[in-house]
Design a protein around this motif. Sequence first.
Motif, PDB file in Angstrom:
ATOM      1  N   GLU A  38       0.822  -1.209   0.000  1.00 10.68           N
ATOM      2  CA  GLU A  38       0.000   0.000   0.000  1.00 10.68           C
ATOM      3  C   GLU A  38       0.859   1.264   0.000  1.00 10.68           C
ATOM      4  OE1 GLU A  38      -3.076   0.060   3.054  1.00 10.68           O
ATOM      5  OE2 GLU A  38      -3.266   2.228   2.702  1.00 10.68           O
ATOM      6  N   SER A  39       2.024   1.183   0.695  1.00 10.43           N
ATOM      7  CA  SER A  39       2.932   2.343   0.742  1.00 10.43           C
ATOM      8  C   SER A  39       3.583   2.604  -0.607  1.00 10.43           C
ATOM      9  CB  SER A  39       4.029   2.102   1.767  1.00 10.43           C
ATOM     10  OG  SER A  39       5.001   1.185   1.248  1.00 10.43           O
ATOM     11  N   GLY A  40       3.530   1.595  -1.489  1.00 10.89           N
ATOM     12  CA  GLY A  40       4.162   1.736  -2.795  1.00 10.89           C
ATOM     13  C   GLY A  40       5.622   1.323  -2.818  1.00 10.89           C
ATOM     14  N   LEU A  41       6.191   0.932  -1.681  1.00 10.13           N
ATOM     15  CA  LEU A  41       7.615   0.555  -1.682  1.00 10.13           C
ATOM     16  C   LEU A  41       7.817  -0.822  -2.292  1.00 10.13           C
ATOM     17  CD1 LEU A  41       8.740   1.877   1.825  1.00 10.13           C
ATOM     18  CD2 LEU A  41       9.060   2.927  -0.427  1.00 10.13           C
ATOM     19  N   LEU A  42       6.860  -1.713  -2.105  1.00 10.69           N
ATOM     20  CA  LEU A  42       6.919  -3.038  -2.727  1.00 10.69           C
ATOM     21  C   LEU A  42       5.885  -3.109  -3.831  1.00 10.69           C
ATOM     22  CD1 LEU A  42       7.204  -5.761   0.073  1.00 10.69           C
ATOM     23  CD2 LEU A  42       9.001  -4.816  -1.394  1.00 10.69           C
ATOM     24  N   THR A  43       6.161  -4.006  -4.774  1.00 13.29           N
ATOM     25  CA  THR A  43       5.154  -4.304  -5.796  1.00 13.29           C
ATOM     26  C   THR A  43       5.274  -5.786  -6.143  1.00 13.29           C
ATOM     27  OG1 THR A  43       4.237  -3.578  -7.916  1.00 13.29           O
ATOM     28  CG2 THR A  43       6.620  -3.658  -7.760  1.00 13.29           C
ATOM     29  N   GLU A  44       4.220  -6.340  -6.694  1.00 13.29           N
ATOM     30  CA  GLU A  44       4.230  -7.774  -7.008  1.00 13.29           C
ATOM     31  C   GLU A  44       4.728  -7.968  -8.428  1.00 13.29           C
ATOM     32  OE1 GLU A  44       0.257  -9.041  -5.936  1.00 13.29           O
ATOM     33  OE2 GLU A  44       0.959  -9.447  -3.886  1.00 13.29           O
ATOM     34  N   ALA A  45       5.559  -9.004  -8.616  1.00 12.75           N
ATOM     35  CA  ALA A  45       6.255  -9.166  -9.892  1.00 12.75           C
ATOM     36  C   ALA A  45       5.851 -10.426 -10.632  1.00 12.75           C
ATOM     37  CB  ALA A  45       7.757  -9.180  -9.642  1.00 12.75           C
ATOM     38  N   GLY A  46       4.815 -11.114 -10.159  1.00 17.84           N
ATOM     39  CA  GLY A  46       4.416 -12.343 -10.837  1.00 17.84           C
ATOM     40  C   GLY A  46       4.769 -13.558 -10.010  1.00 17.84           C
ATOM     41  N   VAL A  47       4.426 -14.727 -10.515  1.00 16.56           N
ATOM     42  CA  VAL A  47       4.586 -15.959  -9.756  1.00 16.56           C
ATOM     43  C   VAL A  47       6.027 -16.444  -9.818  1.00 16.56           C
ATOM     44  CG1 VAL A  47       3.893 -18.394  -9.651  1.00 16.56           C
ATOM     45  CG2 VAL A  47       2.177 -16.614 -10.084  1.00 16.56           C
ATOM     46  N   THR A  48       6.533 -16.867  -8.665  1.00 14.35           N
ATOM     47  CA  THR A  48       7.879 -17.424  -8.617  1.00 14.35           C
ATOM     48  C   THR A  48       7.842 -18.674  -7.746  1.00 14.35           C
ATOM     49  OG1 THR A  48      10.172 -16.923  -8.107  1.00 14.35           O
ATOM     50  CG2 THR A  48       8.536 -16.035  -6.600  1.00 14.35           C
ATOM     51  N   ARG A  49       8.932 -19.461  -7.763  1.00 11.81           N
ATOM     52  CA  ARG A  49       8.969 -20.680  -6.942  1.00 11.81           C
ATOM     53  C   ARG A  49       9.888 -20.464  -5.746  1.00 11.81           C
ATOM     54  NH1 ARG A  49       6.618 -25.158  -8.406  1.00 11.81           N
ATOM     55  NH2 ARG A  49       5.598 -25.105 -10.433  1.00 11.81           N
ATOM     56  N   ASP A  50       9.483 -21.031  -4.599  1.00 15.72           N
ATOM     57  CA  ASP A  50      10.324 -20.941  -3.402  1.00 15.72           C
ATOM     58  C   ASP A  50      11.349 -22.068  -3.430  1.00 15.72           C
ATOM     59  OD1 ASP A  50       8.539 -19.048  -2.773  1.00 15.72           O
ATOM     60  OD2 ASP A  50       7.746 -20.021  -0.980  1.00 15.72           O
ATOM     61  N   GLY A  51      12.451 -21.886  -4.106  1.00 19.62           N
ATOM     62  CA  GLY A  51      13.467 -22.934  -4.144  1.00 19.62           C
ATOM     63  C   GLY A  51      12.977 -24.098  -4.989  1.00 19.62           C
ATOM     64  N   GLU A  52      13.683 -25.201  -4.951  1.00 18.82           N
ATOM     65  CA  GLU A  52      13.407 -26.330  -5.836  1.00 18.82           C
ATOM     66  C   GLU A  52      12.066 -26.992  -5.559  1.00 18.82           C
ATOM     67  OE1 GLU A  52      16.462 -29.246  -6.158  1.00 18.82           O
ATOM     68  OE2 GLU A  52      18.001 -27.727  -6.513  1.00 18.82           O
ATOM     69  N   ARG A  53      11.804 -27.213  -4.249  1.00 22.05           N
ATOM     70  CA  ARG A  53      10.644 -28.024  -3.938  1.00 22.05           C
ATOM     71  C   ARG A  53       9.439 -27.189  -3.529  1.00 22.05           C
ATOM     72  NH1 ARG A  53      11.725 -31.820   0.609  1.00 22.05           N
ATOM     73  NH2 ARG A  53      12.290 -29.821   1.540  1.00 22.05           N
ATOM     74  N   GLY A  54       9.655 -25.863  -3.463  1.00 27.54           N
ATOM     75  CA  GLY A  54       8.610 -25.020  -2.894  1.00 27.54           C
ATOM     76  C   GLY A  54       7.383 -24.892  -3.795  1.00 27.54           C
ATOM     77  N   ARG A  55       6.329 -24.442  -3.179  1.00 27.75           N
ATOM     78  CA  ARG A  55       5.127 -24.144  -3.957  1.00 27.75           C
ATOM     79  C   ARG A  55       5.309 -22.783  -4.605  1.00 27.75           C
ATOM     80  NH1 ARG A  55       0.345 -24.139  -0.067  1.00 27.75           N
ATOM     81  NH2 ARG A  55       1.852 -22.886   1.053  1.00 27.75           N
ATOM     82  N   PRO A  56       4.643 -22.550  -5.710  1.00 30.01           N
ATOM     83  CA  PRO A  56       4.786 -21.222  -6.314  1.00 30.01           C
ATOM     84  C   PRO A  56       4.235 -20.143  -5.390  1.00 30.01           C
ATOM     85  CG  PRO A  56       3.134 -22.552  -7.486  1.00 30.01           C
ATOM     86  CD  PRO A  56       3.738 -23.430  -6.455  1.00 30.01           C
TER      87      PRO A  56
END
Lengths: 403, 403
Positions: free
Chosen positions: B61-79
């Motif tokens: 909400e502050s605008g400092l972060l923004t979402e960049a799309g789906v990524t994976r948490d390491g090899e076995r992680g869920r997206p």
Amino acid sequence: MSPTRTADGAAPGRVGDVRRRNLALLLDRIDPQGQATRAQLAAETGLTKASVSSLVADLLESGLLTEAGVTRDGERGRPGVGLVLNPLRGAIGAEINVDYLAVGVLDLGGTLQFQETVERHNRGSSPGDVLAALGVLVHRAADAARQAGIVLLGGGLAVPGLVDPDRNVVVTAPNLGWSAVDLSAELAALLPAAPFGVTLSNEANSAALAELWYGHGVSFRDYLYVSGEVGVGGGLVIGSELFTGPAGHAGEIGHVVVHPEGPRCTCGGHGCLEKFAGQQAIFSAAGIGDDSTALRMSHLLRALDAGKPRALAAVEQAGHYLGVAVASAARLMNISAVVLGGHFAALEEWIEPALRRSLANFAPGLVPDGSIAFSGLRQTAALTGAAGSCLRGVLARPYELIS
Amino acid sequence: MSPTRTADGAAPGRVGDVRRRNLALLLDRIDPQGQATRAQLAAETGLTKASVSSLVADLLESGLLTEAGVTRDGERGRPGVGLVLNPLRGAIGAEINVDYLAVGVLDLGGTLQFQETVERHNRGSSPGDVLAALGVLVHRAADAARQAGIVLLGGGLAVPGLVDPDRNVVVTAPNLGWSAVDLSAELAALLPAAPFGVTLSNEANSAALAELWYGHGVSFRDYLYVSGEVGVGGGLVIGSELFTGPAGHAGEIGHVVVHPEGPRCTCGGHGCLEKFAGQQAIFSAAGIGDDSTALRMSHLLRALDAGKPRALAAVEQAGHYLGVAVASAARLMNISAVVLGGHFAALEEWIEPALRRSLANFAPGLVPDGSIAFSGLRQTAALTGAAGSCLRGVLARPYELIS
């Protein structure tokens, strides 16, 4: 809970972390030359009087504190028993320099009790021979301490070179001709019974700390200490702490380039301050021959007193180049005070005007006249700092003396 | 407890201390050029996933972060959804130097988006006139940022002199002829709407930090940055932090005395490095006339390319004395790496061999060949560091953007 546990929950025979911190906290509140009552310590630390009494009992038993008689807690306070750092606990301070060995005993109250300096040509001597000669002096000092009832807790050895104190290694001491010398075994053998052992330090750093704890440093928070011996060393104090730089070797003002066309130095560089302001450089420029250092220094002082031009010019030149190096140090490290020790202190009367002129020329306004000080500790500065470092280690870890 | 209180107990509209710390902690875990998922942030910080989600909501909400799309948490992680520092938030970086003004926009991802440098002879100009000229450039950059959708959060101004950043005062900038200049009003007027305002810094310190954050510094933890402009400035980085000394002015290598018989300097001293290695000194020694700096630099580079002896000798001399000063700095501050910026970087091909020879002569072994680096940031280094300091302040105090 077992009834044999102490107030902070630690089992007997093992001092818990909180108690460790509180033991050191109490000792930190007692000025080496002053005293404090249990009530004052409780008020200053925020600990309960019961905790303070229990901690003080341990510190009295450890021998670090002793009772000094009845004192009053301020104007309206009730009388209490004054506690002082025990002057019958101390550490050996020792220094190896190019042409002398020096040893002393510093007590917890900050008094240097015994002190002996002997001339010895250590340049090119094997570390084993030098340490053996030093061992004789250390044993003599330890005997004197014993006869005076002083229990030695440890010691410190200062050398004119770069050291790795964690590994007890002299990395390089060009004026001794030493390089990568491991002194672990020799240091362990110097005071085998002392619980805090013997640690290694650079002589100028130790002298800088001696000034901070026992000398001029008390009025400066930030200064460069310059040690004048055969070599010229430096120790940098910033915010009342030694600043040693990324690898522990900051402050080497003796090897600042003060004249790029100057002669080659033992460090491998050229035109270093040491080649213009070290003892040999001054004696040589003054035309003073190859006697012992003590004799040469008294010849130099007589020649200066008599107004001999060559002696005056030699010291003038040393002061001039000292000013060049201090000016550069002031720019780089934002230092505005300097404390001069060793032969610079002995030559104060003659070198100070030359230094002031040089600083006015090279860094006008950066090091005010009132910020140039000369050490009163003279040749005992380095050994006092080395012993002081040991004693400050003891006061920070008193639990090592408490079972 | 009121149901409108947040998870950490703070009332709405006022971010509590714990939440403040956690907001900054999360931002610190996101690399400017990288991204992270909420699950990764929870794993790295030890915060619960619920806390991280709540904190991230505020940061989005502050605008400092923004979402960049789906990524994976390491090899076995869920997206998971990748979070990045928002490249549509940024700061203005500006530099006043002796013969130019420079302005740029740095975004939170560390990219310099707009950059403009104009020649201007600022020596002896009134601060008001210079700041007015700078204001034109700042407004142009701010317009460009607005058109690109970048919200400006603040700015930083770097000047070639000693500054007091807390009071927005240029203490002294000899090459501008400025002394005790209060820029509070001018800085406040530059970006009146930016929540973090505009701060003041020394140009060499800012450039040193730009190297640390965006340049060579990433491979050195400890180094001296030397800025080559009309003046020669320095910034000292120790343990990946700027070391500014007791009064904030450490690192002034341009006024290290490299030749005690050298000419008088604008600082009032004599024989300073700046008199041998500053731009005017090099142009003058090379016999290059009084055109604009950019023209003179291109004349010099052509003369060097053509092997003209006088130009080669001028740069050789600059490299020689640069080596003298770096050697002394290495001794005093225990520094073993140097990063060279400004005209030193432009002259790399010719100055580097001279510098290496000089270091080998004056401080053999202390600054290894692999520890001499040339800045790739060139004339944008100082403004990048000034803007970067502002953005790092934003990331450390994100709660100021959260109501």
